[in-house]
Design a protein around this motif. Structure first.
Motif, PDB file in Angstrom:
ATOM      1  N   MET A  75      -0.106  -8.392   0.362  1.00  0.00           N
ATOM      2  CA  MET A  75       0.816  -8.065  -0.716  1.00  0.00           C
ATOM      3  C   MET A  75       1.242  -6.597  -0.597  1.00  0.00           C
ATOM      4  O   MET A  75       0.397  -5.709  -0.543  1.00  0.00           O
ATOM      5  N   PRO A  76       2.537  -6.346  -0.546  1.00  0.00           N
ATOM      6  CA  PRO A  76       3.004  -4.957  -0.400  1.00  0.00           C
ATOM      7  C   PRO A  76       2.705  -4.117  -1.638  1.00  0.00           C
ATOM      8  O   PRO A  76       2.686  -4.622  -2.756  1.00  0.00           O
ATOM      9  N   GLU A  77       2.484  -2.833  -1.414  1.00  0.00           N
ATOM     10  CA  GLU A  77       2.315  -1.888  -2.519  1.00  0.00           C
ATOM     11  C   GLU A  77       3.675  -1.683  -3.177  1.00  0.00           C
ATOM     12  O   GLU A  77       4.677  -1.479  -2.500  1.00  0.00           O
ATOM     13  N   LYS A  78       3.727  -1.727  -4.489  1.00  0.00           N
ATOM     14  CA  LYS A  78       4.995  -1.577  -5.203  1.00  0.00           C
ATOM     15  C   LYS A  78       5.269  -0.100  -5.475  1.00  0.00           C
ATOM     16  O   LYS A  78       4.409   0.626  -5.941  1.00  0.00           O
ATOM     17  N   ILE A  79       6.505   0.326  -5.162  1.00  0.00           N
ATOM     18  CA  ILE A  79       6.944   1.690  -5.411  1.00  0.00           C
ATOM     19  C   ILE A  79       8.113   1.606  -6.392  1.00  0.00           C
ATOM     20  O   ILE A  79       9.129   0.986  -6.100  1.00  0.00           O
ATOM     21  N   ASP A  80       7.943   2.208  -7.569  1.00  0.00           N
ATOM     22  CA  ASP A  80       8.964   2.135  -8.620  1.00  0.00           C
ATOM     23  C   ASP A  80      10.003   3.234  -8.466  1.00  0.00           C
ATOM     24  O   ASP A  80       9.660   4.393  -8.212  1.00  0.00           O
ATOM     25  N   PHE A 112      12.528   7.584  -0.176  1.00  0.00           N
ATOM     26  CA  PHE A 112      11.460   6.614  -0.392  1.00  0.00           C
ATOM     27  C   PHE A 112      10.154   7.086   0.244  1.00  0.00           C
ATOM     28  O   PHE A 112       9.091   7.000  -0.374  1.00  0.00           O
ATOM     29  N   LEU A 113      10.230   7.578   1.467  1.00  0.00           N
ATOM     30  CA  LEU A 113       9.024   8.035   2.162  1.00  0.00           C
ATOM     31  C   LEU A 113       8.332   9.151   1.385  1.00  0.00           C
ATOM     32  O   LEU A 113       7.106   9.199   1.306  1.00  0.00           O
ATOM     33  N   LYS A 114       9.107  10.035   0.795  1.00  0.00           N
ATOM     34  CA  LYS A 114       8.542  11.129  -0.014  1.00  0.00           C
ATOM     35  C   LYS A 114       7.958  10.574  -1.319  1.00  0.00           C
ATOM     36  O   LYS A 114       6.844  10.917  -1.704  1.00  0.00           O
ATOM     37  N   LEU A 115       8.694   9.696  -1.988  1.00  0.00           N
ATOM     38  CA  LEU A 115       8.240   9.106  -3.249  1.00  0.00           C
ATOM     39  C   LEU A 115       6.939   8.322  -3.065  1.00  0.00           C
ATOM     40  O   LEU A 115       6.055   8.346  -3.927  1.00  0.00           O
ATOM     41  N   ALA A 116       6.809   7.646  -1.940  1.00  0.00           N
ATOM     42  CA  ALA A 116       5.610   6.848  -1.667  1.00  0.00           C
ATOM     43  C   ALA A 116       4.455   7.704  -1.136  1.00  0.00           C
ATOM     44  O   ALA A 116       3.409   7.164  -0.772  1.00  0.00           O
ATOM     45  N   ASN A 117       4.647   9.033  -1.103  1.00  0.00           N
ATOM     46  CA  ASN A 117       3.628   9.972  -0.615  1.00  0.00           C
ATOM     47  C   ASN A 117       3.230   9.732   0.841  1.00  0.00           C
ATOM     48  O   ASN A 117       2.092   9.954   1.228  1.00  0.00           O
ATOM     49  N   ILE A 118       4.199   9.281   1.637  1.00  0.00           N
ATOM     50  CA  ILE A 118       3.959   9.069   3.061  1.00  0.00           C
ATOM     51  C   ILE A 118       4.240  10.371   3.818  1.00  0.00           C
ATOM     52  O   ILE A 118       3.579  10.685   4.791  1.00  0.00           O
ATOM     53  N   GLU A 165       8.015  -1.959   5.901  1.00  0.00           N
ATOM     54  CA  GLU A 165       6.754  -2.056   6.626  1.00  0.00           C
ATOM     55  C   GLU A 165       6.711  -0.926   7.644  1.00  0.00           C
ATOM     56  O   GLU A 165       7.659  -0.732   8.396  1.00  0.00           O
ATOM     57  N   ILE A 166       5.608  -0.194   7.637  1.00  0.00           N
ATOM     58  CA  ILE A 166       5.454   0.942   8.533  1.00  0.00           C
ATOM     59  C   ILE A 166       4.161   0.739   9.314  1.00  0.00           C
ATOM     60  O   ILE A 166       3.079   0.680   8.725  1.00  0.00           O
ATOM     61  N   GLU A 167       4.310   0.629  10.627  1.00  0.00           N
ATOM     62  CA  GLU A 167       3.136   0.432  11.467  1.00  0.00           C
ATOM     63  C   GLU A 167       2.156   1.572  11.264  1.00  0.00           C
ATOM     64  O   GLU A 167       2.553   2.732  11.177  1.00  0.00           O
ATOM     65  N   GLU A 168       0.878   1.238  11.168  1.00  0.00           N
ATOM     66  CA  GLU A 168      -0.225   2.182  10.978  1.00  0.00           C
ATOM     67  C   GLU A 168      -0.264   2.820   9.587  1.00  0.00           C
ATOM     68  O   GLU A 168      -1.122   3.645   9.318  1.00  0.00           O
ATOM     69  N   VAL A 169       0.682   2.453   8.698  1.00  0.00           N
ATOM     70  CA  VAL A 169       0.707   3.039   7.357  1.00  0.00           C
ATOM     71  C   VAL A 169       0.544   1.964   6.286  1.00  0.00           C
ATOM     72  O   VAL A 169      -0.314   2.059   5.423  1.00  0.00           O
ATOM     73  N   GLY A 170       1.402   0.921   6.319  1.00  0.00           N
ATOM     74  CA  GLY A 170       1.288  -0.137   5.326  1.00  0.00           C
ATOM     75  C   GLY A 170       2.608  -0.791   5.003  1.00  0.00           C
ATOM     76  O   GLY A 170       3.628  -0.546   5.642  1.00  0.00           O
ATOM     77  N   SER A 171       2.566  -1.608   3.969  1.00  0.00           N
ATOM     78  CA  SER A 171       3.722  -2.379   3.530  1.00  0.00           C
ATOM     79  C   SER A 171       4.018  -2.024   2.074  1.00  0.00           C
ATOM     80  O   SER A 171       3.108  -1.924   1.256  1.00  0.00           O
ATOM     81  N   PHE A 172       5.306  -1.838   1.772  1.00  0.00           N
ATOM     82  CA  PHE A 172       5.726  -1.377   0.450  1.00  0.00           C
ATOM     83  C   PHE A 172       6.921  -2.203  -0.024  1.00  0.00           C
ATOM     84  O   PHE A 172       7.699  -2.689   0.787  1.00  0.00           O
ATOM     85  N   GLN A 173       7.065  -2.323  -1.335  1.00  0.00           N
ATOM     86  CA  GLN A 173       8.220  -3.009  -1.907  1.00  0.00           C
ATOM     87  C   GLN A 173       8.833  -2.123  -2.982  1.00  0.00           C
ATOM     88  O   GLN A 173       8.136  -1.567  -3.823  1.00  0.00           O
ATOM     89  N   VAL A 174      10.170  -1.987  -2.929  1.00  0.00           N
ATOM     90  CA  VAL A 174      10.896  -1.189  -3.906  1.00  0.00           C
ATOM     91  C   VAL A 174      11.055  -2.019  -5.183  1.00  0.00           C
ATOM     92  O   VAL A 174      11.493  -3.166  -5.134  1.00  0.00           O
ATOM     93  N   GLU A 175      10.675  -1.452  -6.308  1.00  0.00           N
ATOM     94  CA  GLU A 175      10.793  -2.127  -7.602  1.00  0.00           C
ATOM     95  C   GLU A 175      11.488  -1.214  -8.599  1.00  0.00           C
ATOM     96  O   GLU A 175      11.427   0.011  -8.478  1.00  0.00           O
TER      97      GLU A 175
END
Length: 74
Positions: free
Chosen positions: A1-6, A17-23, A60-70
């Motif tokens: 299940m992807p991590e949700k980013i609001d 998005f990358l900055k908001l998700a703290n990547i 989806e980012i290899e070696e980082v994870g999966s995220f969904q924009v909400e």
């Protein structure tokens, strides 16, 4: 299940998005990050920091994870 980013808007750029998700720590790091990591938006590889992401897009980012924009208010 992807991590949700609001987000509070209808769309956001991949760099934002990358900055908001703290990547990444700053928007300036987006270009370098996208060259070093394979990033997939809804299953398609994309390395454009200006790529527009919409609500329900999956990143989806290899070696980082999966995220969904909400939407923040949903």
């Amino acid at each position: 299940m992807p991590e949700k980013i609001d987000i509070d808007t209808e769309e956001i750029t991949l760099g934002q998005f990358l900055k908001l998700a703290n990547i990444i720590d700053s928007g300036g790091m987006a270009k370098v990050f996208l060259k070093e990591f394979d990033v997939y938006v809804n299953g398609e590889k994309d390395d454009r920091r200006g790529r527009k992401l919409n609500i329900h897009d999956v990143i989806e980012i290899e070696e980082v994870g999966s995220f969904q924009v909400e939407r923040a208010d949903e």
